[in-house]
Design an enzyme around this catalytic site. Structure first.
Site, PDB file in Angstrom:
ATOM      1  N   ASP A  17      11.275   7.741  37.022  1.00 50.24           N
ATOM      2  CA  ASP A  17      10.428   6.922  37.887  1.00 50.24           C
ATOM      3  C   ASP A  17      10.041   7.609  39.196  1.00 50.24           C
ATOM      4  O   ASP A  17       9.156   7.137  39.910  1.00 50.24           O
ATOM      5  CB  ASP A  17      11.135   5.594  38.193  1.00 50.24           C
ATOM      6  CG  ASP A  17      11.377   4.800  36.921  1.00 50.24           C
ATOM      7  OD1 ASP A  17      10.452   4.716  36.109  1.00 50.24           O
ATOM      8  OD2 ASP A  17      12.491   4.289  36.732  1.00 50.24           O
ATOM      9  N   HIS A  58      21.178   7.708  37.734  1.00 51.26           N
ATOM     10  CA  HIS A  58      21.046   7.206  36.365  1.00 51.26           C
ATOM     11  C   HIS A  58      22.413   6.806  35.845  1.00 51.26           C
ATOM     12  O   HIS A  58      23.423   7.400  36.215  1.00 51.26           O
ATOM     13  CB  HIS A  58      20.439   8.270  35.434  1.00 51.26           C
ATOM     14  CG  HIS A  58      19.841   7.679  34.204  1.00 51.26           C
ATOM     15  ND1 HIS A  58      20.578   7.453  33.068  1.00 51.26           N
ATOM     16  CD2 HIS A  58      18.591   7.220  33.944  1.00 51.26           C
ATOM     17  CE1 HIS A  58      19.795   6.891  32.159  1.00 51.26           C
ATOM     18  NE2 HIS A  58      18.588   6.740  32.664  1.00 51.26           N
ATOM     19  N   HIS A  88      15.695  -0.775  37.090  1.00 51.24           N
ATOM     20  CA  HIS A  88      15.220  -0.189  35.816  1.00 51.24           C
ATOM     21  C   HIS A  88      13.746   0.194  35.990  1.00 51.24           C
ATOM     22  O   HIS A  88      13.398   0.940  36.906  1.00 51.24           O
ATOM     23  CB  HIS A  88      15.489  -1.203  34.699  1.00 51.24           C
ATOM     24  CG  HIS A  88      15.274  -0.723  33.299  1.00 51.24           C
ATOM     25  ND1 HIS A  88      15.252   0.601  32.955  1.00 51.24           N
ATOM     26  CD2 HIS A  88      15.050  -1.405  32.131  1.00 51.24           C
ATOM     27  CE1 HIS A  88      15.044   0.722  31.650  1.00 51.24           C
ATOM     28  NE2 HIS A  88      14.910  -0.485  31.127  1.00 51.24           N
ATOM     29  N   ARG A 141      12.229  13.821  31.571  1.00 53.48           N
ATOM     30  CA  ARG A 141      10.974  13.063  31.657  1.00 53.48           C
ATOM     31  C   ARG A 141      10.352  13.268  33.042  1.00 53.48           C
ATOM     32  O   ARG A 141       9.134  13.287  33.202  1.00 53.48           O
ATOM     33  CB  ARG A 141      11.236  11.564  31.412  1.00 53.48           C
ATOM     34  CG  ARG A 141      11.819  11.278  30.041  1.00 53.48           C
ATOM     35  CD  ARG A 141      12.251   9.831  29.908  1.00 53.48           C
ATOM     36  NE  ARG A 141      13.268   9.461  30.881  1.00 53.48           N
ATOM     37  CZ  ARG A 141      13.728   8.234  31.052  1.00 53.48           C
ATOM     38  NH1 ARG A 141      13.251   7.243  30.332  1.00 53.48           N
ATOM     39  NH2 ARG A 141      14.670   7.980  31.962  1.00 53.48           N
ATOM     40  N   SER A 162      16.027  -2.567  28.986  1.00 49.95           N
ATOM     41  CA  SER A 162      14.879  -3.046  28.200  1.00 49.95           C
ATOM     42  C   SER A 162      15.139  -2.935  26.701  1.00 49.95           C
ATOM     43  O   SER A 162      14.898  -3.891  25.946  1.00 49.95           O
ATOM     44  CB  SER A 162      13.600  -2.300  28.584  1.00 49.95           C
ATOM     45  OG  SER A 162      13.770  -0.912  28.491  1.00 49.95           O
TER      46      SER A 162
HETATM   47  N1  CMX Z   1      20.503   5.452  45.898  1.00 48.98           N
HETATM   48  C1  CMX Z   1      21.575   4.931  46.538  1.00 48.98           C
HETATM   49  N2  CMX Z   1      22.739   4.628  45.940  1.00 48.98           N
HETATM   50  C2  CMX Z   1      22.839   4.899  44.635  1.00 48.98           C
HETATM   51  C3  CMX Z   1      21.794   5.469  43.902  1.00 48.98           C
HETATM   52  C4  CMX Z   1      20.581   5.743  44.577  1.00 48.98           C
HETATM   53  N3  CMX Z   1      19.497   6.225  43.942  1.00 48.98           N
HETATM   54  N4  CMX Z   1      22.194   5.632  42.618  1.00 48.98           N
HETATM   55  C5  CMX Z   1      23.458   5.160  42.551  1.00 48.98           C
HETATM   56  N5  CMX Z   1      23.830   4.699  43.766  1.00 48.98           N
HETATM   57  C6  CMX Z   1      25.073   4.014  44.118  1.00 48.98           C
HETATM   58  C7  CMX Z   1      25.185   2.737  43.294  1.00 48.98           C
HETATM   59  O1  CMX Z   1      24.405   1.684  43.880  1.00 48.98           O
HETATM   60  C8  CMX Z   1      26.667   2.477  43.332  1.00 48.98           C
HETATM   61  O2  CMX Z   1      26.973   1.952  44.615  1.00 48.98           O
HETATM   62  P1  CMX Z   1      28.165   0.858  44.811  1.00 48.98           P
HETATM   63  O3  CMX Z   1      29.410   1.597  44.418  1.00 48.98           O
HETATM   64  O4  CMX Z   1      28.075   0.503  46.234  1.00 48.98           O
HETATM   65  O5  CMX Z   1      27.860  -0.262  43.859  1.00 48.98           O
HETATM   66  C9  CMX Z   1      27.248   3.894  43.272  1.00 48.98           C
HETATM   67  O6  CMX Z   1      26.190   4.779  43.712  1.00 48.98           O
HETATM   68  C10 CMX Z   1      27.663   4.306  41.881  1.00 48.98           C
HETATM   69  O7  CMX Z   1      26.577   4.117  41.000  1.00 48.98           O
HETATM   70  P2  CMX Z   1      26.408   5.030  39.700  1.00 48.98           P
HETATM   71  O8  CMX Z   1      27.583   4.789  38.830  1.00 48.98           O
HETATM   72  O9  CMX Z   1      26.071   6.429  40.069  1.00 48.98           O
HETATM   73  O10 CMX Z   1      25.059   4.428  39.051  1.00 48.98           O
HETATM   74  P3  CMX Z   1      24.903   3.144  38.145  1.00 48.98           P
HETATM   75  O11 CMX Z   1      25.131   3.558  36.728  1.00 48.98           O
HETATM   76  O12 CMX Z   1      25.710   2.005  38.651  1.00 48.98           O
HETATM   77  O13 CMX Z   1      23.382   2.773  38.390  1.00 48.98           O
HETATM   78  C11 CMX Z   1      21.076   3.170  38.661  1.00 48.98           C
HETATM   79  C12 CMX Z   1      22.318   3.536  37.871  1.00 48.98           C
HETATM   80  C13 CMX Z   1      19.865   3.800  37.980  1.00 48.98           C
HETATM   81  C14 CMX Z   1      20.895   1.644  38.648  1.00 48.98           C
HETATM   82  C15 CMX Z   1      21.222   3.686  40.102  1.00 48.98           C
HETATM   83  O14 CMX Z   1      21.310   5.097  40.099  1.00 48.98           O
HETATM   84  C16 CMX Z   1      20.097   3.250  41.015  1.00 48.98           C
HETATM   85  O15 CMX Z   1      20.149   2.146  41.565  1.00 48.98           O
HETATM   86  N6  CMX Z   1      19.028   4.106  41.197  1.00 48.98           N
HETATM   87  C17 CMX Z   1      17.858   3.734  41.952  1.00 48.98           C
HETATM   88  C18 CMX Z   1      16.956   2.822  41.149  1.00 48.98           C
HETATM   89  C19 CMX Z   1      16.279   3.585  40.027  1.00 48.98           C
HETATM   90  O16 CMX Z   1      15.699   4.650  40.232  1.00 48.98           O
HETATM   91  N7  CMX Z   1      16.309   3.016  38.823  1.00 48.98           N
HETATM   92  C20 CMX Z   1      15.578   3.594  37.671  1.00 48.98           C
HETATM   93  C21 CMX Z   1      16.478   4.264  36.648  1.00 48.98           C
HETATM   94  C22 CMX Z   1      15.679   4.777  35.458  1.00 48.98           C
HETATM   95  C23 CMX Z   1      15.083   3.647  34.690  1.00 48.98           C
HETATM   96  O17 CMX Z   1      15.823   2.860  34.082  1.00 48.98           O
HETATM   97  O18 CMX Z   1      13.844   3.455  34.742  1.00 48.98           O
END
Ligand code: CMX
Length: 438
Positions: free
Chosen positions: A372, A317, A270, A326, A240
């Protein structure tokens, strides 16, 4: 000139000197390298953005202008008789880097009161939209519809010098921020409270007025203040904030930039994760027939979600490597105000169960909860159960930080953002050259 603008100008003069010196005298100093994995992998860890408004340490979490969340909540002037500080004071801190006096806070509160009226055409636009439009779509459209009001565009068209761009941007920022609680609560009441609209009360501060217009009694005013402050800024690289900065870098005005920021926030990876957490928990709740699951039962639900190829919303994250402060601030609020709430107990079980499961799965770099995971529970408890509205609340808060950043982008003359792309063939060539030692 209002005092806030004078203070800001003092800081801008110093900021401009710093940036000019850094670029002129040290422009060639390297601050990092970019690998193939980073170029393909969403630029994780690439140091290529500059902001003084907040900094995210992977272990410690966010600091707003150098202050941790507990310090921020403690130091900012409080609304009389309430637990939480004025959101207006937090905006002062983000903009200037200083803790405001009560007088400083009241100046912003007064400006917000003068500018909070939502034009009728915005209401007409919202009413013309299909009733099943997502609240984030409505929020984004409402903001974009006000672009015609932009003081920046008027100044630009009349040939204002680029050294003065920040001033009409500042005016746009205050005008837009003042209206966001009114627009958001209008969407909420129109969609979910039988279209019974509650007019604003100009005697109230931003958080108090929002709670009033939402029609939710105390302490929802403090919930609103806490939410807006916690969600305000998370340095510049998140989707964002980065979207807002990127769009503004083309000299698009704040209405375009903040509307785009909202669109980026609306993604489930996000900001939309706060709605997804509640949706996910409701699914578990239905399966459990209303019972709070044991840790073992919850473990199974978490594994079922992972095995079906979905993420666990509210965990993980891109930068943080510890529990999000937070999340902790909201957890403390829950422990104080709703310790026996059923959904809070769900989230509490998740707090214990999810990190070990994510560790065992071995993919997520950060198994800990993010902002979140906890936020929907508080909303639900106070009767705001329409969870597709939750990201709008995030959006009001995030606008405070992104507006502040864009005012500073303009003040420091940050240019059009335009990173370079390569083809996959070029990447292969670079790899071949480097492995052959060329
Ligand atoms: N559940 C399952 N798998 C997860 C995960 C979770 N909560 N968090 C990370 N992973 C997975 C990723 O999907 C990725 O999988 P692939 O290798 O198959 O693609 C792997 O672990 C490595 O990811 P990472 O490097 O740890 O995390 P990223 O930097 O790529 O992504 C985020 C960060 C937030 C998108 C991810 O942790 C996620 O999808 N979380 C759940 C959604 C969420 O809560 N988002 C809100 C974040 C805060 C905000 O911005 O508001």
């Amino acid at each position: 000139m209002i005092k806030l603008k004078e203070k800001l100008y003092e800081k801008i003069v110093v900021g401009r000197e710093t940036v000019t010196r850094l670029v002129k005298e040290h422009g060639d100093v390297k601050i990092g390298e970019v690998t193939v994995a980073q170029a393909i992998g969403g630029m994780r860890g690439v140091k290529s953005l500059v902001t003084d408004i907040s900094y995210l340490d992977p272990e410690e979490g966010i600091r707003f202008r150098g202050y941790t969340i507990p310090e921020t909540l403690e130091k900012l002037p409080k609304v009389p008789g309430e637990e939480m500080p004025y959101v207006e004071g937090h905006l002062y801190l983000l903009l200037t880097g200083e803790i405001p006096t009560s007088e400083d806070v009241h100046e912003i509160a007064e400006l917000f009161k003068q500018r909070q009226h939502v034009p009728q055409y915005v209401i007409d636009v919202l009413r013309a939209m299909p009733t099943d439009s997502h609240p984030m779509t409505m929020f984004s459209v409402a903001i974009a519809s006000m672009q015609r009001e932009s003081a920046f565009v008027k100044a630009y068209n009349s040939g204002v010098s680029k050294y003065e761009y920040w001033e009409p941007t500042f005016e746009d920022g205050l005008s837009l921020l003042a209206k966001l609680p009114g627009i958001a609560s209008y969407i909420f009441r129109m969609k979910y409270r039988s279209d019974v609209i509650i007019p604003g009360n100009p005697e109230l501060d931003m958080g108090g007025n929002f709670a009033h217009m939402m029609g939710v009694p105390k302490p929802y005013d403090d919930v609103a203040r806490l939410y807006f402050i916690l969600h305000s800024d998370h340095e510049s690289g998140n989707v964002s904030a980065h979207t807002g900065h990127l769009v503004a870098s083309a000299l698009s005005d704040l209405y375009y930039s903040i509307s785009s920021m909202i669109n980026g926030l609306a993604g489930p990876l996000h900001g939309l994760a706060n709605q997804e957490v509640l949706r996910w928990i409701q699914g578990v709740r239905e399966k459990m027939g209303g019972q709070v699951p044991t840790e073992e039962e919850m473990r199974q639900f978490v594994w079922d979600t992972l095995n079906s190829g979905q993420v666990i919303p509210g965990f993980g994250h891109a930068v943080l490597r510890k529990t999000d402060p937070r999340y902790m601030a909201q957890r403390e609020f829950c422990l104080k105000h709703l310790p026996d709430d059923e959904l809070f107990k769900y989230v509490d079980v998740l707090f214990r169960v999810v990190p070990p499961v994510l560790r065992e799965q071995g993919k997520a770099k950060n198994p800990w909860p993010n902002v979140d995971a906890q936020s929907g529970v508080i909303q639900w408890y106070y009767g705001v159960k329409e969870y597709d509205f939750y990201t709008v609340l995030f959006g009001i808060g995030r606008a405070l930080g992104v507006v502040s950043n864009i005012i500073w982008d303009r003040a420091l003359g940050f240019p059009l953002e335009r990173p370079k792309s390569l083809t996959t063939h070029m990447l292969e060539e670079i790899v071949q050259q480097q492995t052959a030692g060329v």
